[in-house]
Write an enzyme that holds these catalytic residues in place. Structure first.
Site, short mmCIF file in Angstrom:
data_model
loop_
_atom_site.label_atom_id
_atom_site.label_comp_id
_atom_site.label_asym_id
_atom_site.label_seq_id
_atom_site.Cartn_x
_atom_site.Cartn_y
_atom_site.Cartn_z
N GLU A 41 -4.96 2.44 -3.94
CA GLU A 41 -3.49 2.52 -3.93
C GLU A 41 -2.89 1.21 -3.41
O GLU A 41 -1.75 1.18 -2.98
CB GLU A 41 -3.03 3.72 -3.11
N ASP A 73 0.85 -1.19 0.00
CA ASP A 73 0.00 0.00 0.00
C ASP A 73 0.90 1.25 0.00
O ASP A 73 1.90 1.31 0.71
CB ASP A 73 -0.88 -0.01 1.26
N ILE A 74 0.51 2.22 -0.84
CA ILE A 74 1.30 3.45 -0.91
C ILE A 74 1.03 4.27 0.35
O ILE A 74 -0.13 4.49 0.71
CB ILE A 74 0.94 4.27 -2.17
#
Lengths: 334, 267
Positions: free
Chosen positions: A246, A203-204
């Site tokens: 994301e 996950d960003i």
């Protein structure tokens, strides 16, 4: 003329080299209804229609001269009533009194010619039937080839569609659907072989802030760039997919926990080392490795990787957590 | 196709010696053997080229295609192929019947190959037309095609013996007989159609070489009017009416045929 020849049961006509009738027997005259003077000293062709003259001149005349004889020539002669009478003609070239003669014997063909015409008609019909069969076959082959072509075309379209349906439009990575299929396959393989495989949830970090600060267009750019880094640093055979928003996932077959951790850390570093246009971008990763065939299923694996990811976030982001380590630490979420 | 292949395809024979070359071209339904009565008169003084059109005589039947031989053009090409293969020039082309027109069309295409044309029993068109007497109605041609078909089996019977007399190629006779029963009827029928439905009247003014027309006085196939039409429409033609009757003066009246050709060649 010899009486027997004069009344022989066939016509007899003797013609000169030039084609003039020199002698004819009574049987022939009776068959045709002519008198001597109607025929003798006339050219033989005066008894023929144009087409028969042509037959006579193209076939009988040259070949009897070259070959000395002609057998079974079918020719039609006109009788005194102008009717066309078919004959089988045999001719032979001979020399008498120092001169050349073409002696011809003529046998009338009555019913036989009808049979022959019937045979010819039947033959033509058969030929036509064969021709039609060939045409039909050619048509079928054409249709078959067309179907094959269409089928190939369909398969090609299908491949493209399949590719499209498995692809995430924005990043060009595989999509969630594809990943889930692969995960099922991997689990099935694992239940048969017991060879461990690993799963990453990525996950960003602070992606909402990126979007809010630099706009959604830049956000999309970041998603695309992260996807590229993941794809570039994945090993051959690893599956990288966009899971949604994301969030990304990776599937690493034949990979045990220790290898997975090394691999995940390499990828994490690659993302933070990337030359980002604006503020730096980092990712957090949660890992799960399938080690127990009986317990593990899709949902639990994903759930556990997600817990590991959550731990990475909790512990400050830009880091890698393996679910196994989480259990040892006694995380509050497990 | 090279020279050797063309010579085999058209069964080309070169005889005699002499500075001038005579090329003898047979007509419909025949082959080069038709010239045998007049050959002895010319062999000592001329180089003589004999051949069979593809589909006739001892030609290579496998070279026959309906596309090529579906018009006189294919036969014209046979003549030109042979002339090219033998590097002939200034040829005196002697054509019988339909070959007269084939020779003329070839001379229009490649005049440099030809010195002159001798036409025996020529016709620019066999069918009658408005203001033109060719001698045939369409129904006559249909009847002829029917008669030919009924006689096809017969042809095999009396053509095969010619092949049997061919001692240098004994194996050929059987193949030939078979082919006359199977393939040849189709070819012969097509040749007949090409011949009797041809119309060369528009080509006549294009012929540039001198032409001798030899017309039988009572030709059963070509009426005198057809010969006269040719004479009137060809630029440079001489017309000789023969005493001979029939359509094969070179077989029926070889002496008269020889002397007419000789006197034309010597003028």
């Amino acid at each position: 003329m010899d009486v027997r020849l004069n009344y022989a049961p066939c016509g007899y006509v003797s013609i000169t080299h030039e084609g003039i009738v020199a002698d004819v027997n009574q049987t022939f005259l009776d068959m045709m209804g002519y008198r001597q003077e109607d025929v003798v000293q006339k050219h033989f062709e005066t008894l023929m229609s144009t087409a028969n003259k042509l037959m006579f001149h193209s076939y009988f005349y040259p070949y009897i001269n070259l070959d000395g004889h002609v057998e079974e020539l079918l020719i039609r002669l006109k009788n005194s009533r102008g009717e066309s009478v078919p004959f089988i003609l045999n001719g032979r070239k001979s020399e008498r009194e120092g001169r050349e003669w073409l002696d011809c014997v003529l046998v009338q063909v009555g019913k036989r010619i009808d049979y022959e015409m019937e045979l010819r008609l039947a033959n033509k019909q058969i030929e036509k039937a064969y021709w039609e069969k060939d045409q039909a076959l050619a048509e079928l082959q054409h249709i078959y080839a067309e179907i094959e072509r269409k089928q190939t075309e369909l398969m090609e379209i299908n491949t493209v569609l399949l590719e499209l349906s498995n692809t995430d439009k924005l990043t060009g990575l595989k999509n969630r659907r594809f990943f889930q299929e692969k995960l099922e396959e991997e689990l099935k393989l694992y239940s048969q072989t017991g060879i461990p495989f690993s799963l990453f949830m990525l996950d960003i970090d602070h992606f909402k802030r990126v979007n809010d600060t630099w706009g959604h267009a830049y956000g999309d750019e970041v998603l695309f760039d992260v996807a590229s880094v993941l794809q570039t640093h994945a090993r051959e055979g690893d599956i990288v997919a966009r899971y949604g928003g994301e969030e990304f996932v990776m599937l690493l077959s034949r990979t045990k926990a220790s290898e997975a951790k090394v691999c995940a850390d390499r990828i994490r570093r690659a993302v933070s080392d990337f030359s980002w246009k604006e503020d730096g971008v980092t990712i957090s990763i949660g890992i799960m490795t399938a080690t127990d065939a009986l317990e593990d299923n899709e949902a639990t694996l994903l759930e556990q990787a997600d817990q590991a990811l959550y731990a990475s976030k909790e512990n400050g982001r830009n880091r890698v957590t393996h679910y196994e380590d989480l259990k040892l630490q006694g995380s509050p979420h497990s | 196709m090279n020279e050797v292949q063309i010579i085999a395809r058209n069964n080309v024979k070169v005889l005699g010696t002499g500075e001038r070359t005579l090329m003898l071209a047979h007509g419909f339904g025949c082959d080069q053997s038709m010239w045998k009565y007049i050959l002895p008169a010319f062999e000592p003084h001329y180089r003589i080229v004999l051949f069979d059109y593809v589909g006739s005589g001892h030609s290579d039947l496998s070279a026959y295609t309906s596309e090529r031989y579906g018009s006189l053009r294919g036969y014209v090409q046979d003549v030109l192929d042979i002339m090219e293969a033998l590097e002939l020039q200034d040829v005196t082309f002697i054509g019988h019947s339909v070959s007269s027109m084939i020779g003329m069309l070839a001379s229009i295409e490649r005049p440099e190959y030809f010195a002159e044309l001798i036409m025996i029993g020529p016709s620019a068109r066999y069918l009658n037309d408005e203001g033109y007497v060719g001698g045939f109605e369409k129904s006559d041609v249909t009847e002829l095609l029917d008669m030919m078909e009924l006689n096809f089996a017969g042809w095999a019977g009396f053509l095969a013996p010619i092949a049997m007399k061919n001692p240098e190629m004994p194996s050929l006779s059987q193949a030939l007989e078979r082919s006359f029963i199977s393939t040849d009827p189709v070819i012969t029928r097509e040749f007949a159609e090409v011949t009797f439905f041809s119309d060369c009247r528009e080509e006549l003014p294009k012929a540039k070489v001198p032409i001798l027309i030899m017309q039988c006085s009572d030709d059963s196939i070509v009426p005198i009017s057809a010969g006269e039409y040719l004479h009137a429409h060809l630029r440079d033609s001489s017309f000789r009416l023969m005493e001979a009757k029939g359509h094969y003066p070179h077989i029926s009246h070889p002496e008269e045929t020889i002397s007419l050709i000789q006197s034309y060649l010597n003028t």
